[in-house]
Design a protein around this motif. Structure first.
Motif, PDB file in Angstrom:
ATOM      1  N   MET A  87      95.266  23.207  15.725  1.00 17.31           N
ATOM      2  CA  MET A  87      94.605  24.212  14.903  1.00 17.31           C
ATOM      3  C   MET A  87      94.305  25.449  15.740  1.00 17.31           C
ATOM      4  O   MET A  87      93.732  25.344  16.822  1.00 17.31           O
ATOM      5  CB  MET A  87      93.291  23.656  14.346  1.00 17.31           C
ATOM      6  CG  MET A  87      92.489  24.698  13.565  1.00 17.31           C
ATOM      7  SD  MET A  87      90.818  24.163  13.154  1.00 17.31           S
ATOM      8  CE  MET A  87      90.000  24.288  14.746  1.00 17.31           C
ATOM      9  N   GLN A  88      94.713  26.604  15.242  1.00 19.56           N
ATOM     10  CA  GLN A  88      94.299  27.854  15.882  1.00 19.56           C
ATOM     11  C   GLN A  88      92.899  28.148  15.388  1.00 19.56           C
ATOM     12  O   GLN A  88      92.667  28.278  14.187  1.00 19.56           O
ATOM     13  CB  GLN A  88      95.232  29.007  15.536  1.00 19.56           C
ATOM     14  CG  GLN A  88      94.840  30.289  16.248  1.00 19.56           C
ATOM     15  CD  GLN A  88      95.791  31.441  16.016  1.00 19.56           C
ATOM     16  OE1 GLN A  88      96.942  31.240  15.614  1.00 19.56           O
ATOM     17  NE2 GLN A  88      95.323  32.643  16.261  1.00 19.56           N
ATOM     18  N   GLU A  89      91.950  28.214  16.326  1.00 19.90           N
ATOM     19  CA  GLU A  89      90.564  28.412  15.935  1.00 19.90           C
ATOM     20  C   GLU A  89      89.992  29.738  16.413  1.00 19.90           C
ATOM     21  O   GLU A  89      88.838  30.031  16.152  1.00 19.90           O
ATOM     22  CB  GLU A  89      89.702  27.238  16.401  1.00 19.90           C
ATOM     23  CG  GLU A  89      89.784  26.939  17.884  1.00 19.90           C
ATOM     24  CD  GLU A  89      88.621  27.475  18.669  1.00 19.90           C
ATOM     25  OE1 GLU A  89      87.618  27.881  18.069  1.00 19.90           O
ATOM     26  OE2 GLU A  89      88.730  27.504  19.888  1.00 19.90           O
ATOM     27  N   GLN A  90      90.820  30.515  17.087  1.00 21.87           N
ATOM     28  CA  GLN A  90      90.373  31.821  17.535  1.00 21.87           C
ATOM     29  C   GLN A  90      91.599  32.696  17.772  1.00 21.87           C
ATOM     30  O   GLN A  90      92.696  32.205  18.005  1.00 21.87           O
ATOM     31  CB  GLN A  90      89.566  31.690  18.832  1.00 21.87           C
ATOM     32  CG  GLN A  90      88.644  32.832  19.089  1.00 21.87           C
ATOM     33  CD  GLN A  90      87.691  32.544  20.240  1.00 21.87           C
ATOM     34  OE1 GLN A  90      87.880  31.615  21.017  1.00 21.87           O
ATOM     35  NE2 GLN A  90      86.661  33.336  20.346  1.00 21.87           N
ATOM     36  N   GLY A  91      91.405  33.998  17.687  1.00 18.54           N
ATOM     37  CA  GLY A  91      92.488  34.932  17.924  1.00 18.54           C
ATOM     38  C   GLY A  91      93.063  35.505  16.637  1.00 18.54           C
ATOM     39  O   GLY A  91      92.576  35.252  15.552  1.00 18.54           O
ATOM     40  N   TYR A  92      94.116  36.270  16.794  1.00 20.10           N
ATOM     41  CA  TYR A  92      94.746  36.983  15.685  1.00 20.10           C
ATOM     42  C   TYR A  92      95.723  36.081  14.938  1.00 20.10           C
ATOM     43  O   TYR A  92      96.496  35.343  15.544  1.00 20.10           O
ATOM     44  CB  TYR A  92      95.492  38.200  16.224  1.00 20.10           C
ATOM     45  CG  TYR A  92      96.179  39.022  15.162  1.00 20.10           C
ATOM     46  CD1 TYR A  92      95.462  39.918  14.382  1.00 20.10           C
ATOM     47  CD2 TYR A  92      97.544  38.903  14.945  1.00 20.10           C
ATOM     48  CE1 TYR A  92      96.083  40.682  13.417  1.00 20.10           C
ATOM     49  CE2 TYR A  92      98.185  39.667  13.979  1.00 20.10           C
ATOM     50  CZ  TYR A  92      97.436  40.551  13.220  1.00 20.10           C
ATOM     51  OH  TYR A  92      98.060  41.299  12.254  1.00 20.10           O
ATOM     52  N   ILE A  93      95.687  36.165  13.617  1.00 20.27           N
ATOM     53  CA  ILE A  93      96.623  35.391  12.791  1.00 20.27           C
ATOM     54  C   ILE A  93      96.979  36.217  11.562  1.00 20.27           C
ATOM     55  O   ILE A  93      96.175  37.040  11.108  1.00 20.27           O
ATOM     56  CB  ILE A  93      96.028  34.019  12.404  1.00 20.27           C
ATOM     57  CG1 ILE A  93      97.103  33.120  11.840  1.00 20.27           C
ATOM     58  CG2 ILE A  93      94.849  34.179  11.444  1.00 20.27           C
ATOM     59  CD1 ILE A  93      96.799  31.652  11.945  1.00 20.27           C
ATOM     60  N   GLU A  94      98.178  36.004  11.041  1.00 19.37           N
ATOM     61  CA  GLU A  94      98.603  36.651   9.803  1.00 19.37           C
ATOM     62  C   GLU A  94      98.848  35.585   8.753  1.00 19.37           C
ATOM     63  O   GLU A  94      99.455  34.547   9.045  1.00 19.37           O
ATOM     64  CB  GLU A  94      99.873  37.471  10.033  1.00 19.37           C
ATOM     65  CG  GLU A  94      99.641  38.656  10.934  1.00 19.37           C
ATOM     66  CD  GLU A  94     100.889  39.495  11.180  1.00 19.37           C
ATOM     67  OE1 GLU A  94     101.981  39.160  10.666  1.00 19.37           O
ATOM     68  OE2 GLU A  94     100.768  40.513  11.906  1.00 19.37           O
ATOM     69  N   MET A  95      98.358  35.845   7.543  1.00 18.98           N
ATOM     70  CA  MET A  95      98.503  34.896   6.438  1.00 18.98           C
ATOM     71  C   MET A  95      98.783  35.653   5.147  1.00 18.98           C
ATOM     72  O   MET A  95      98.366  36.809   5.006  1.00 18.98           O
ATOM     73  CB  MET A  95      97.217  34.074   6.266  1.00 18.98           C
ATOM     74  CG  MET A  95      96.865  33.212   7.445  1.00 18.98           C
ATOM     75  SD  MET A  95      95.506  32.104   7.064  1.00 18.98           S
ATOM     76  CE  MET A  95      96.363  30.929   6.007  1.00 18.98           C
TER      77      MET A  95
END
Length: 114
Positions: A57-65
């Motif tokens: 699981m990505q729990e921090q940082g930049y993400i695109e959805m």
């Protein structure tokens, strides 16, 4: 000039889960397992891998959805899970606020900091 926020302050966590697909917004259930966050629910991260219910699981940082409905605003914006690997703008008092860095109306994609 293209700008990318990908990789900025990205942190991952590995935990047991059930019923999670890569790309799902996830939350912890009452047993401490990662599960897909349902419609209009807050989420603690996004599943980036699943190997026999061991969830990355990505729990921090930049993400695109992908997003649906109201276009998210740049800056601070409430976002909630749609329950299907996408988000929408939240309207509830307890909805979590994220820092929105990118909005692509053409592809209905939002980039934000977890």
């Amino acid at each position: 000039m293209n700008i990318s926020y990908k990789g900025y302050n990205t942190k991952f966590l590995t935990a047991m889960g059930e019923g999670v697909e890569v790309g799902d917004c996830v939350k912890l259930n009452d047993s401490g397992l990662l599960v897909c966050a349902g419609l209009n629910e807050n989420f603690i991260g996004v599943a980036v891998s699943n190997r026999e219910n061991v969830i990355g699981m990505q729990e921090q940082g930049y993400i695109e959805m992908p997003y649906t409905g109201t276009v998210p605003t740049y800056g601070y914006c409430k976002l909630v899970s749609l329950g299907n690997g996408a988000v929408k703008v939240g309207i509830g008092d307890n909805d979590r606020v994220y820092k929105v860095m990118m909005v692509d109306k053409e592809s209905s994609t939002v980039g934000f900091m977890l």
